[in-house]
Design a protein around this motif. Structure first.
Motif, PDB file in Angstrom:
ATOM      1  N   LEU A  81     -10.298 -10.667   6.229  1.00 54.86           N
ATOM      2  CA  LEU A  81     -10.864  -9.749   6.817  1.00 54.86           C
ATOM      3  C   LEU A  81     -10.197  -9.332   7.891  1.00 54.86           C
ATOM      4  N   THR A  82      -9.408  -9.645   8.926  1.00 53.71           N
ATOM      5  CA  THR A  82      -9.252  -9.344  10.189  1.00 53.71           C
ATOM      6  C   THR A  82      -7.770  -8.430   9.923  1.00 53.71           C
ATOM      7  N   SER A  83      -7.166  -8.683   8.641  1.00 53.92           N
ATOM      8  CA  SER A  83      -6.247  -7.854   8.195  1.00 53.92           C
ATOM      9  C   SER A  83      -7.412  -6.251   7.284  1.00 53.92           C
ATOM     10  N   LEU A  84      -7.917  -6.367   6.584  1.00 48.49           N
ATOM     11  CA  LEU A  84      -8.353  -5.366   5.958  1.00 48.49           C
ATOM     12  C   LEU A  84      -9.037  -4.288   6.794  1.00 48.49           C
ATOM     13  N   LEU A  85      -9.967  -4.996   8.207  1.00 48.56           N
ATOM     14  CA  LEU A  85     -10.464  -4.369   8.632  1.00 48.56           C
ATOM     15  C   LEU A  85      -9.751  -3.065   9.013  1.00 48.56           C
ATOM     16  N   PRO A  86      -8.503  -3.161   9.765  1.00 43.66           N
ATOM     17  CA  PRO A  86      -7.501  -2.177  10.428  1.00 43.66           C
ATOM     18  C   PRO A  86      -7.103  -1.041   9.185  1.00 43.66           C
ATOM     19  N   LEU A  87      -7.141  -1.950   8.585  1.00 41.07           N
ATOM     20  CA  LEU A  87      -6.945  -1.057   6.853  1.00 41.07           C
ATOM     21  C   LEU A  87      -7.824  -0.284   6.731  1.00 41.07           C
ATOM     22  N   LEU A  88      -8.872  -0.421   6.438  1.00 41.57           N
ATOM     23  CA  LEU A  88     -10.280   0.474   6.696  1.00 41.57           C
ATOM     24  C   LEU A  88     -10.404   1.575   7.302  1.00 41.57           C
ATOM     25  N   ILE A  89     -10.055   1.152   8.482  1.00 43.10           N
ATOM     26  CA  ILE A  89     -10.195   2.236   9.637  1.00 43.10           C
ATOM     27  C   ILE A  89      -9.295   3.298   9.946  1.00 43.10           C
ATOM     28  N   VAL A 119      -4.594   8.758   1.042  1.00 39.23           N
ATOM     29  CA  VAL A 119      -3.783   8.855   0.095  1.00 39.23           C
ATOM     30  C   VAL A 119      -2.385   7.830   1.527  1.00 39.23           C
ATOM     31  N   LEU A 120      -1.894   8.313   2.859  1.00 34.30           N
ATOM     32  CA  LEU A 120      -1.146   7.345   3.525  1.00 34.30           C
ATOM     33  C   LEU A 120      -1.564   6.544   3.350  1.00 34.30           C
ATOM     34  N   SER A 121      -3.330   6.011   3.801  1.00 39.44           N
ATOM     35  CA  SER A 121      -3.925   4.590   3.907  1.00 39.44           C
ATOM     36  C   SER A 121      -3.465   3.731   2.751  1.00 39.44           C
ATOM     37  N   PHE A 122      -3.223   4.374   1.674  1.00 32.92           N
ATOM     38  CA  PHE A 122      -3.124   3.554   0.680  1.00 32.92           C
ATOM     39  C   PHE A 122      -1.452   3.623  -0.133  1.00 32.92           C
ATOM     40  N   PHE A 123      -1.044   3.583   1.011  1.00 29.15           N
ATOM     41  CA  PHE A 123       0.709   2.970   0.652  1.00 29.15           C
ATOM     42  C   PHE A 123       0.915   1.361   0.676  1.00 29.15           C
ATOM     43  N   PRO A 124       1.519   1.400  -0.384  1.00 32.26           N
ATOM     44  CA  PRO A 124       1.832  -0.216  -1.468  1.00 32.26           C
ATOM     45  C   PRO A 124       2.236  -0.915  -0.031  1.00 32.26           C
ATOM     46  N   ILE A 125       2.818  -0.800   0.953  1.00 35.04           N
ATOM     47  CA  ILE A 125       3.565  -1.795   1.711  1.00 35.04           C
ATOM     48  C   ILE A 125       1.593  -2.406   2.667  1.00 35.04           C
ATOM     49  N   ALA A 126       0.973  -0.812   3.283  1.00 34.93           N
ATOM     50  CA  ALA A 126       0.039  -1.017   4.153  1.00 34.93           C
ATOM     51  C   ALA A 126      -0.879  -1.626   3.144  1.00 34.93           C
ATOM     52  N   TRP A 127      -1.498  -1.225   1.952  1.00 39.34           N
ATOM     53  CA  TRP A 127      -2.655  -1.864   1.170  1.00 39.34           C
ATOM     54  C   TRP A 127      -2.439  -2.827   1.094  1.00 39.34           C
ATOM     55  N   PHE A 128      -0.870  -3.508   0.934  1.00 39.47           N
ATOM     56  CA  PHE A 128      -0.935  -4.653   0.561  1.00 39.47           C
ATOM     57  C   PHE A 128      -1.334  -5.792   1.200  1.00 39.47           C
ATOM     58  N   TYR A 129      -0.599  -5.789   2.261  1.00 39.77           N
ATOM     59  CA  TYR A 129      -1.291  -7.031   3.588  1.00 39.77           C
ATOM     60  C   TYR A 129      -2.443  -6.351   3.859  1.00 39.77           C
ATOM     61  N   GLY A 130      -3.069  -5.846   3.724  1.00 38.77           N
ATOM     62  CA  GLY A 130      -4.366  -5.672   4.164  1.00 38.77           C
ATOM     63  C   GLY A 130      -4.977  -6.598   3.845  1.00 38.77           C
ATOM     64  N   GLU A 136       0.553  -6.888   9.840  1.00 37.75           N
ATOM     65  CA  GLU A 136       0.858  -5.438   9.922  1.00 37.75           C
ATOM     66  C   GLU A 136       0.431  -4.794   9.575  1.00 37.75           C
ATOM     67  N   THR A 137      -1.297  -4.718   9.299  1.00 39.74           N
ATOM     68  CA  THR A 137      -2.187  -3.861   9.308  1.00 39.74           C
ATOM     69  C   THR A 137      -2.769  -3.356  10.682  1.00 39.74           C
ATOM     70  N   SER A 138      -2.783  -4.599  11.362  1.00 40.66           N
ATOM     71  CA  SER A 138      -3.509  -4.411  12.995  1.00 40.66           C
ATOM     72  C   SER A 138      -2.047  -3.902  13.706  1.00 40.66           C
ATOM     73  N   SER A 139      -1.362  -4.302  13.069  1.00 43.76           N
ATOM     74  CA  SER A 139       0.252  -3.473  14.039  1.00 43.76           C
ATOM     75  C   SER A 139       0.453  -2.168  13.568  1.00 43.76           C
ATOM     76  N   LEU A 140      -0.027  -2.042  12.670  1.00 43.49           N
ATOM     77  CA  LEU A 140       0.302  -0.576  12.679  1.00 43.49           C
ATOM     78  C   LEU A 140      -0.967   0.929  13.629  1.00 43.49           C
ATOM     79  N   PHE A 141      -2.317   0.039  12.851  1.00 45.74           N
ATOM     80  CA  PHE A 141      -3.590   0.724  13.083  1.00 45.74           C
ATOM     81  C   PHE A 141      -3.787   1.230  14.432  1.00 45.74           C
TER      82      PHE A 141
END
Length: 446
Positions: A81-89, A119-130, A136-141
């Motif tokens: 969930l730690t990875s998913l939360l940054p992806l969601l916001i 759509v940009l947040s749905f980018f496969p590399i970001a979305w998969f590692y969420g 990855e997602t915490s770093s990106l966010f």
């Protein structure tokens, strides 16, 4: 409509995480290293450190904070969930970042993401590692948030968030400086003389990208240097972050934490060529649907590569230099050659190693990809705006000896390339990962 799409994005992501936890209920790939480390932190054992971990403890500290906020146990589902939360916001931050680059007003509410940001947040590399316990997602966010703060002239906040981003991945220090550079570039380009100003401020020579010539580059560089005194005051917080990072490198004896033997920085020039090919493979809808369509793009790329005798000579010279870099700086990393659970293993085996001539035969394709992105990105940007991102991407990519799509995540997102076909890729790769494990190999992932 935007709210419904955002709700669908969040709902789909939550359902996917639930399915991930149901099917992949044990730590996978790098998670066997990250999960015990996080659980040690959750137990208050901050002195424990797994020497095989090479990134700072930002991810584990974030998990501890989430655990305390939601009163949860540090189980694998909670850690993911730690990875998913940054992806969601992420769409909320990317919405304002896109508005800045397009020079339009962002939505009045911070909770109104734009469709292109979703759509940009749905980018496969970001979305998969969420859905895996990775950085990855915490770093990106945090990188996106630091750049956003800088564009809003909140430089102390931007520097602080940038420092936090470095606790997820060390090379984010480059994107901290990028945050300052891209925000100040916009200010310098559009600033006007203030009333009563005795001496006009230095003017930046920054022509439209597609109208610029080679002769403009030295003029642009020199004028940019002359404008530095006007923006140095704003650089102070970033300089402090650089100082802290330098102190860490000296204390640690290098950038890499833990297992340095398998992560020795090496000059890997072809990594940038792979990034160009990767970006084109994922972002081709942006390239072919821009103004003028595919026909215009093909015509322009052809003209810039072969449109005149001087262009042909320049392309030949560039091809020769790139051939030398491919010959002397291609790295066959042991992980790339041995780990057949990654798609890059098969790309390398079945494309690059198909024949010794293949890496060299791909060079004209790399050049064409580079020109295609320059033409599309440069259609509504200045020369410096267009070149700034690749210039900052180089120091994040060239020292990395391993070919891995995760390393391309941040520069690709900052290029703002969107494609609705991300959904097809995400559906395919997630289905393969969850439901088509291969006996004796495992689950396939990026």
């Amino acid at each position: 409509m935007d709210h419904l799409l955002y709700a669908a994005f969040c709902g789909l992501s939550i359902v996917t995480l639930k399915e991930m936890n149901t099917i992949v209920f044990e730590p996978y790939m790098d998670e066997p290293f990250h999960v015990p480390q996080a659980q040690a932190y959750c137990e208050g054992n901050f002195s424990y450190w797994d020497p095989k971990i090479t990134t700072p403890p930002g991810l584990y500290a974030l998990s501890v904070i989430i655990r305390k906020l939601f009163v949860m146990k540090c189980t694998l589902p909670m850690l993911r969930l730690t990875s998913l939360l940054p992806l969601l916001i992420a769409p909320l931050a990317l919405t304002r970042l896109l508005a800045f680059h397009e020079r339009v007003r962002p939505p009045l509410s911070i909770l109104e993401p734009r469709v292109d940001a979703i759509v940009l947040s749905f980018f496969p590399i970001a979305w998969f590692y969420g859905f895996l316990y990775y950085t990855e997602t915490s770093s990106l966010f945090t990188v996106a948030l630091a750049i956003l703060a800088a564009t809003e002239d909140q430089h102390w906040l931007a520097a602080f968030i940038g420092l936090l981003s470095c606790t997820f991945r060390q090379n984010n220090i480059i994107w901290v400086i990028y945050a300052f550079a891209t925000s100040r570039l916009m200010e310098i380009r559009f600033r006007r003389p203030t009333p009563g100003e005795k001496k006009p401020k230095e003017k930046l020579h920054d022509p439209p990208a597609l109208q610029a010539s080679l002769a403009d580059i030295p003029t642009t560089v020199l004028s940019a240097i002359r404008t530095l005194p006007d923006i140095l005051t704003n650089f102070v917080p970033y300089a402090l972050v650089l100082g802290i990072f330098a102190a860490f490198v000296v204390w640690n004896g290098g950038i890499v934490l833990g297992d340095k033997s398998n992560h020795v920085p090496a000059l890997h020039i072809p990594q940038f060529y792979y990034f160009l090919a990767f970006s084109t493979a994922f972002g081709w809808p942006v390239l072919v649907t821009g103004p003028g369509g595919l026909q215009y793009l093909f015509k322009e790329v052809k003209a810039r590569m072969f449109g005149s005798s001087s262009r042909k000579l320049a392309t030949l010279a560039l091809t020769s230099v790139m051939a030398l870099t491919v010959h002397f700086f291609t790295i066959h990393h042991p992980f790339l050659l041995s780990d057949n659970r990654h798609y890059t293993f098969y790309v390398w085996r079945r494309v690059y190693l198909l024949h010794p001539v293949v890496p060299f035969a791909l060079i004209p394709l790399y050049i064409a990809c580079g020109w295609a992105w320059f033409i599309r990105v440069g259609q509504d940007q200045s020369l410096l705006q267009t070149l700034l991102l690749p210039l900052f991407a180089l120091p994040t990519l060239l020292p990395t000896p391993l070919l891995e799509p995760r390393y391309f995540l941040i520069p690709y997102i900052l290029m703002r390339a969107q494609g609705l076909w991300y959904g097809i890729i995400n559906a395919g790769t997630m289905y393969v990962f969850l439901y088509l494990p291969r006996e004796g190999v495992g689950r396939f992932m990026w």
